[in-house]
Every structure is written in C-alpha cells, then in structure tokens.
Design a protein around this motif. Sequence first.
Motif, mmCIF file in Angstrom:
data_model
loop_
_atom_site.group_PDB
_atom_site.id
_atom_site.type_symbol
_atom_site.label_atom_id
_atom_site.label_comp_id
_atom_site.label_asym_id
_atom_site.label_seq_id
_atom_site.Cartn_x
_atom_site.Cartn_y
_atom_site.Cartn_z
ATOM 1 N N HIS A 242 4.686 -0.007 0.024
ATOM 2 C CA HIS A 242 5.367 -0.837 1.022
ATOM 3 C C HIS A 242 4.365 -1.783 1.682
ATOM 4 O O HIS A 242 3.149 -1.577 1.615
ATOM 5 C CB HIS A 242 6.052 0.038 2.086
ATOM 6 C CG HIS A 242 5.112 0.934 2.841
ATOM 7 N ND1 HIS A 242 4.587 2.093 2.308
ATOM 8 C CD2 HIS A 242 4.597 0.840 4.092
ATOM 9 C CE1 HIS A 242 3.795 2.667 3.180
ATOM 10 N NE2 HIS A 242 3.770 1.928 4.282
ATOM 11 N N GLU B 245 5.979 8.060 2.758
ATOM 12 C CA GLU B 245 4.710 7.331 2.764
ATOM 13 C C GLU B 245 4.177 7.113 1.346
ATOM 14 O O GLU B 245 3.218 6.393 1.150
ATOM 15 C CB GLU B 245 3.664 8.080 3.603
ATOM 16 C CG GLU B 245 3.773 7.832 5.090
ATOM 17 C CD GLU B 245 3.100 6.525 5.533
ATOM 18 O OE1 GLU B 245 3.005 5.593 4.711
ATOM 19 O OE2 GLU B 245 2.698 6.437 6.696
ATOM 20 N N HIS C 90 0.857 -1.188 0.000
ATOM 21 C CA HIS C 90 0.000 0.000 0.000
ATOM 22 C C HIS C 90 0.890 1.235 0.000
ATOM 23 O O HIS C 90 2.105 1.136 0.189
ATOM 24 C CB HIS C 90 -0.907 0.020 1.243
ATOM 25 C CG HIS C 90 -0.138 0.168 2.520
ATOM 26 N ND1 HIS C 90 0.584 -0.857 3.079
ATOM 27 C CD2 HIS C 90 0.058 1.236 3.343
ATOM 28 C CE1 HIS C 90 1.161 -0.454 4.182
ATOM 29 N NE2 HIS C 90 0.877 0.826 4.371
HETATM 30 FE FE LIG Z 1 2.247 1.687 5.840
#
Ligand SMILES: [Fe+2]
Length: 283
Positions: A215, A211, A115
């Motif tokens: 990952h 982010e 995600h």
């Molecule tokens: Fe995460």
Amino acid sequence: MNAKQKYLFDLTGYLHLKKALTTDELSKAQVAIDHLLKMPSDRLPPGIERNNSAGAGNGDTAFSNGFSADKSLESLTWHPVTRPIISGLTRGQPRFNRGSLIVNQHHNQKMTPLHCAREDCGWQTRRYGVKDGHIHCNDFICFFYFTDVKPGDGGVVVLPGSHKSEFERPQKSHIDPDGIFFQNLEDPDQPLHPALVNITPKAGDVIVLSELVVHGVRIWKPTDRDRRFLILRYTTQYFSDVRGRKHPFPEEVWERLSPEIQELSEAASYGHTKSIISPDLGQ
Ligand SMILES: [Fe+2]
C-alpha cells in the motif's frame, strides 16, 4: 466477522466498511477533532504530541496518541462494527497497539511510496493464514474516516491480494519502469496502474487493512478540503513490540483510558482470554 467479510478480506487483504459510524458518533468525533486542531501545541492533552510536516515526515499533521484526546475517539478502538473483525482476525486474542490522528492537506506534502510490513519488518515477523475456516492476521490497521475522499482526490492506494504473495516484489533494476512497481504516487495526474485500487471512503466509513498488503498514499489533490482519519493499529496479544512493558502508551495516556481499552491494549500470553472477549467473538 461474517462470511462476506471473511471472503473479501481473504481475497483482497482489506475491507471497506461503509457507514460504520452512526450520525451521532461521527459528529461527536468531528467536533472533538476540530477542537484538537484549534489547541496550541503546549495545551494538548498530556501524552499527545502534534507533529507537523517536519516531524510527521510526509507533510501531514499527525497527533500521536490522538485517539485518546476524547472519549468519542477512544471508543472507536473497540467499536461494535470493527470489534468482531478485530477479534476474528486474532482468534479472540487482540491487542490495540497505537492510535494516531492524521490531517492530510494539499500543501507541503509528500506521497508515501508503495510498501508493506513484509518488506519493512522482515517476512518472518508478519503472518497471514487460514485454518479451519478462520483467518489469522497478526498485524492490521483500522482507518476511521471523518471526511470524504472522492475519486481523483488521492489518498490510500492498495495492491489487492498482495498479502498472500509468494514472491518478493521486484525492485527497480529488474522490471519494466512503466510497471506497477514504479507507480509514481507523487504525480496526481499519472493514471493508476490497473492492478492498484485507490480506496475512496466517505466520512463514517472504516477501512481494515492487513499490513501485509502492499500500500501507499497518493498526493492529496484538493486544496479546499483535507483528509482526516484515525490510524488504529492491532496485533495479536502475544505479538508485542512494547519491550517488556505491559502496554504501548505513555503513562499519562494510559491513566485516562477506560478499563476496557486498557485491557485491549495489554500484552498477554497465548491462550489467555481477555474479559472483553465474549464467546461469540473470535469466529
Ligand atoms: Fe503503511
């Protein structure tokens, strides 16, 4: 943030900082974590909650606001090794947003699927860009490791470079089921797709991760060792999800933070320079 760090973060979307902690810093943090793990849930420091498998959702034991359990952990939120990187990625305008302590064990766990924040929160909410030799990244994590991850153990998997992807990640119905998008992170014996990297930090290492990088987390294979780490989350000071409050923490946590970490955690307007930012930071 030095030239090598800038190059590698821009290229891959993450950094693996080896031996970031001194022996003394690491052992103090490890002792504090051992102490926290032995505490009954109703005796934890105020504002810290233990979420076992049901609460954490993935089989981990998670201590919300675990960074505030001890000064040896709190100090890692603004550590000399990560400080220039945190400041550099935000052009000297950082905000510390959350800090959980995670203990990942073999039993009763689930993998975390691949995600990224672009997919989870909307592409318009997270930004990565480079201008005038500076990286801008408005949402990233520093993982501080207190135990070793060895090749084959499991743990964090990343798709390097995906923070700059110009395309949507193809979903199940559109691609080859054997391709990268269907890597089964739950199966510890399935070979990892060659485009993915399983990061294997040692105790005392730090991973800095945008982010926006795709990952996930592979099942933790060892039955005799766990994986202990802090997840410290940072944004720019003017990107706030604290809904009108000046900081993201319960008052009982806020009250025991040092003035420096309080200021690091405060939302502030664009252009304001926090007193913790020295002139050489933000490069
Ligand atoms: Fe995460």
